[in-house]
Design a protein around this motif. Structure first.
Motif, PDB file in Angstrom:
ATOM      1  N   ALA A   1       0.814  -1.219   0.000  1.00  0.00           N
ATOM      2  CA  ALA A   1       0.000   0.000   0.000  1.00  0.00           C
ATOM      3  C   ALA A   1       0.843   1.263   0.000  1.00  0.00           C
ATOM      4  N   THR A   2       1.859   1.320   0.873  1.00  0.00           N
ATOM      5  CA  THR A   2       2.709   2.506   0.943  1.00  0.00           C
ATOM      6  C   THR A   2       3.373   2.776  -0.405  1.00  0.00           C
ATOM      7  N   TYR A   3       3.815   1.737  -1.052  1.00  0.00           N
ATOM      8  CA  TYR A   3       4.477   1.854  -2.354  1.00  0.00           C
ATOM      9  C   TYR A   3       3.522   2.408  -3.408  1.00  0.00           C
ATOM     10  N   TYR A   4       2.339   1.797  -3.511  1.00  0.00           N
ATOM     11  CA  TYR A   4       1.361   2.277  -4.490  1.00  0.00           C
ATOM     12  C   TYR A   4       1.048   3.752  -4.258  1.00  0.00           C
ATOM     13  N   ARG A   5       0.809   4.118  -3.001  1.00  0.00           N
ATOM     14  CA  ARG A   5       0.443   5.498  -2.705  1.00  0.00           C
ATOM     15  C   ARG A   5       1.560   6.457  -3.096  1.00  0.00           C
ATOM     16  N   GLY A   6       2.794   6.092  -2.747  1.00  0.00           N
ATOM     17  CA  GLY A   6       3.909   6.983  -3.039  1.00  0.00           C
ATOM     18  C   GLY A   6       4.140   7.182  -4.520  1.00  0.00           C
ATOM     19  N   VAL A   7       4.198   6.075  -5.269  1.00  0.00           N
ATOM     20  CA  VAL A   7       4.485   6.167  -6.699  1.00  0.00           C
ATOM     21  C   VAL A   7       3.345   6.849  -7.442  1.00  0.00           C
ATOM     22  N   LEU A   8       2.107   6.459  -7.146  1.00  0.00           N
ATOM     23  CA  LEU A   8       0.983   6.987  -7.920  1.00  0.00           C
ATOM     24  C   LEU A   8       0.707   8.451  -7.583  1.00  0.00           C
ATOM     25  N   ARG A   9       0.875   8.832  -6.325  1.00  0.00           N
ATOM     26  CA  ARG A   9       0.731  10.246  -5.994  1.00  0.00           C
ATOM     27  C   ARG A   9       1.770  11.080  -6.737  1.00  0.00           C
ATOM     28  N   ALA A  10       2.995  10.569  -6.815  1.00  0.00           N
ATOM     29  CA  ALA A  10       4.048  11.282  -7.544  1.00  0.00           C
ATOM     30  C   ALA A  10       3.729  11.368  -9.036  1.00  0.00           C
ATOM     31  N   LEU A  11       3.204  10.278  -9.606  1.00  0.00           N
ATOM     32  CA  LEU A  11       2.835  10.307 -11.018  1.00  0.00           C
ATOM     33  C   LEU A  11       1.707  11.297 -11.276  1.00  0.00           C
ATOM     34  N   ALA A  12       0.761  11.371 -10.344  1.00  0.00           N
ATOM     35  CA  ALA A  12      -0.335  12.326 -10.502  1.00  0.00           C
ATOM     36  C   ALA A  12       0.194  13.753 -10.582  1.00  0.00           C
ATOM     37  N   SER A  13       1.279  14.039  -9.867  1.00  0.00           N
ATOM     38  CA  SER A  13       1.857  15.384  -9.904  1.00  0.00           C
ATOM     39  C   SER A  13       2.453  15.707 -11.268  1.00  0.00           C
ATOM     40  N   HIS A  14       2.695  14.682 -12.090  1.00  0.00           N
ATOM     41  CA  HIS A  14       3.171  14.891 -13.462  1.00  0.00           C
ATOM     42  C   HIS A  14       2.010  15.001 -14.448  1.00  0.00           C
ATOM     43  N   GLY A  15       0.786  15.005 -13.936  1.00  0.00           N
ATOM     44  CA  GLY A  15      -0.366  15.231 -14.792  1.00  0.00           C
ATOM     45  C   GLY A  15      -1.105  13.993 -15.247  1.00  0.00           C
ATOM     46  N   TYR A  16      -0.732  12.812 -14.737  1.00  0.00           N
ATOM     47  CA  TYR A  16      -1.434  11.592 -15.133  1.00  0.00           C
ATOM     48  C   TYR A  16      -2.788  11.498 -14.428  1.00  0.00           C
ATOM     49  N   ASP A  17      -3.770  10.998 -15.150  1.00  0.00           N
ATOM     50  CA  ASP A  17      -5.135  10.795 -14.640  1.00  0.00           C
ATOM     51  C   ASP A  17      -5.250   9.318 -14.256  1.00  0.00           C
ATOM     52  N   ILE A  18      -5.256   9.030 -12.950  1.00  0.00           N
ATOM     53  CA  ILE A  18      -5.081   7.659 -12.457  1.00  0.00           C
ATOM     54  C   ILE A  18      -6.380   7.104 -11.899  1.00  0.00           C
ATOM     55  N   THR A  19      -6.722   5.893 -12.312  1.00  0.00           N
ATOM     56  CA  THR A  19      -7.803   5.127 -11.686  1.00  0.00           C
ATOM     57  C   THR A  19      -7.204   3.832 -11.151  1.00  0.00           C
ATOM     58  N   PHE A  20      -7.431   3.581  -9.871  1.00  0.00           N
ATOM     59  CA  PHE A  20      -6.915   2.376  -9.209  1.00  0.00           C
ATOM     60  C   PHE A  20      -8.089   1.441  -8.952  1.00  0.00           C
ATOM     61  N   TYR A  21      -7.996   0.208  -9.432  1.00  0.00           N
ATOM     62  CA  TYR A  21      -9.052  -0.790  -9.276  1.00  0.00           C
ATOM     63  C   TYR A  21      -8.616  -1.816  -8.238  1.00  0.00           C
ATOM     64  N   GLU A  22      -9.384  -1.937  -7.164  1.00  0.00           N
ATOM     65  CA  GLU A  22      -9.028  -2.891  -6.110  1.00  0.00           C
ATOM     66  C   GLU A  22     -10.247  -3.725  -5.715  1.00  0.00           C
ATOM     67  N   PRO A  23     -10.054  -5.037  -5.469  1.00  0.00           N
ATOM     68  CA  PRO A  23     -11.188  -5.894  -5.111  1.00  0.00           C
ATOM     69  C   PRO A  23     -11.575  -5.728  -3.648  1.00  0.00           C
ATOM     70  N   ASP A  24     -12.835  -5.946  -3.364  1.00  0.00           N
ATOM     71  CA  ASP A  24     -13.318  -5.985  -1.978  1.00  0.00           C
ATOM     72  C   ASP A  24     -13.028  -7.384  -1.442  1.00  0.00           C
ATOM     73  N   ALA A  25     -11.823  -7.564  -0.869  1.00  0.00           N
ATOM     74  CA  ALA A  25     -11.359  -8.892  -0.459  1.00  0.00           C
ATOM     75  C   ALA A  25     -10.489  -8.783   0.781  1.00  0.00           C
ATOM     76  N   PHE A  26     -10.411  -9.882   1.525  1.00  0.00           N
ATOM     77  CA  PHE A  26      -9.507 -10.025   2.679  1.00  0.00           C
ATOM     78  C   PHE A  26      -9.767  -8.977   3.769  1.00  0.00           C
ATOM     79  N   ASP A  27     -11.007  -8.502   3.876  1.00  0.00           N
ATOM     80  CA  ASP A  27     -11.404  -7.521   4.909  1.00  0.00           C
ATOM     81  C   ASP A  27     -10.650  -6.208   4.808  1.00  0.00           C
ATOM     82  N   ARG A  28     -10.035  -5.946   3.665  1.00  0.00           N
ATOM     83  CA  ARG A  28      -9.267  -4.705   3.550  1.00  0.00           C
ATOM     84  C   ARG A  28     -10.160  -3.469   3.632  1.00  0.00           C
TER      85      ARG A  28
END
Length: 370
Positions: A27-54
């Motif tokens: 999770a920390t990795y995804y948040r860090g990399v994708l937040r940084a990419l968003a600052s470069h102007g990318y329009d990001i959609t993250f798809y995650e399953p409702d699984a493992f009580d997350r």
């Protein structure tokens, strides 16, 4: 579809979870990399399953820098999110989603736009490669011909060489790093007061190493206090001076790292064997200016300098020796040096710039080929 990389590009990212770190060390990795990419102007959609009580253990609200789609862990849910892959300029399937991993990988290749950049992002490359060696029918092996690149969050030259040997067109490590807005020094919290703390979920490919590096050190220093955070330890027989506290949410990681005299990192078996694989916890601890003790693995000096910015242990006896010799003054000096190093060389802003360059280079090559 916009064939060039840069501002406005749409990224469809299929991963385990952006919103929850529960049984989800990436999770920390995804948040860090994708937040940084968003600052470069990318329009990001993250798809995650409702699984493992997350979803019942979310660490963050949906962020402003990414749209998050939580889908039912069903065939219909899978079909609904894969239908959106065709609208993206860049389509990413991460390893270790936990449900429908094969179907997601095959789906992005089948439903992604013909001109889209298609990526497999491996957050446990050493383990994936071991599986590929053992299984000629592994889905990643079958997908390499159609994938434009493989990105990994560790592994260095051994992982790159292995992926290229299996037929990947390109393989680039994008290492874990620090987001200083999220992980930083805070006042100590008495709940986490101890001599040595470890934050690690109980996993089959790490448990024996934790028994050695953490359990053995605790047993040899019965007068010291040890703290164990993470899922799965409630029924584990532990030394009497170890206190297991269960899941520690992201919002508490800073206090967890800042309060103890030292914190420990223990790599998973495959990552320790291949080296060049610093876990997210390494950078979280360094970002909090904690005195970090890590198990030994090849390439550590690429990220932190042993004996100055980190203490390196070959076994539990070494951990105990480091702890016994550690003064508060030296612990603070190591923590300060580690923080300075990661702020200079290992932030997610730098990783985001690296990935942006990779995307732009790919787009330039595609234009030349066309």
């Amino acid at each position: 579809m916009n064939p060039s990389a840069g501002s406005g590009q749409r990224i469809a990212f299929y991963g385990s979870s952006l919103l929850s770190s529960y049984w989800n060390g990436a999770a920390t990795y995804y948040r860090g990399v994708l937040r940084a990419l968003a600052s470069h102007g990318y329009d990001i959609t993250f798809y995650e399953p409702d699984a493992f009580d997350r979803q019942q253990h979310r660490d963050i609200d949906p962020p402003s820098w990414a749209r998050v789609v939580v889908y039912p862990a069903t065939t219909d849910g899978l079909r609904s999110v894969l239908a959106e892959a065709g609208r993206a300029d860049i389509v990413v399937k991460a390893s270790g989603v936990g449900v429908f991993d094969r179907e997601l990988l095959e789906g992005i290749l089948d439903q992604g736009h013909a001109r889209a950049l298609k990526i497999f992002w491996d957050v446990d490359a050493a383990a994936t490669l071991d599986e590929m060696r053992a299984d000629p029918g592994h889905p990643v092996l079958g997908a390499l011909d159609e994938l434009d690149m493989v990105l990994t969050y560790g592994g260095g030259p051994p992982v790159v060489d292995a992926y290229l040997g299996f037929g990947a067109k390109r393989c680039v490590p994008v290492y874990n790093a620090l987001d200083p807005d999220t992980h930083h020094p805070v006042p100590p919290d008495p709940r986490f007061a101890c001599d040595l703390a470890l934050l690690a979920n109980r996993l089959p490919d790490r448990e024996a190493r934790i028994e050695e590096f953490f359990g053995r050190a605790a047993a040899s220093l019965p007068e010291r206090r040890f703290l164990l955070g993470g899922n799965g330890w409630h029924d584990k027989l532990l030394p009497g001076n170890v206190h297991a506290i269960g899941h520690v949410g992201t919002a508490e990681h800073n206090a967890f790292n800042c309060t103890p005299a030292a914190v420990l990192n223990v790599a998973r078996d495959s990552m320790a064997a291949i080296g060049f694989s610093p876990a997210t916890r390494v950078f979280e601890a360094a970002g909090a200016a904690a005195c970090l003790i890590t198990d030994a693995w090849e390439g550590i000096e690429q990220f932190l300098q042993p004996d100055r910015e980190v203490l390196v242990a070959r076994d539990g006896q070494d951990v105990a020796a480091h702890l016994a010799a550690l003064s508060p003054e030296r612990a603070r000096a190591i923590g300060r040096a580690a923080l300075a190093r990661v702020l200079a060389e290992h932030t997610y802003a730098l990783r985001g710039a690296q990935v942006d360059r990779l995307f732009r280079e790919h787009a330039a090559r595609a234009r030349e080929a066309a």
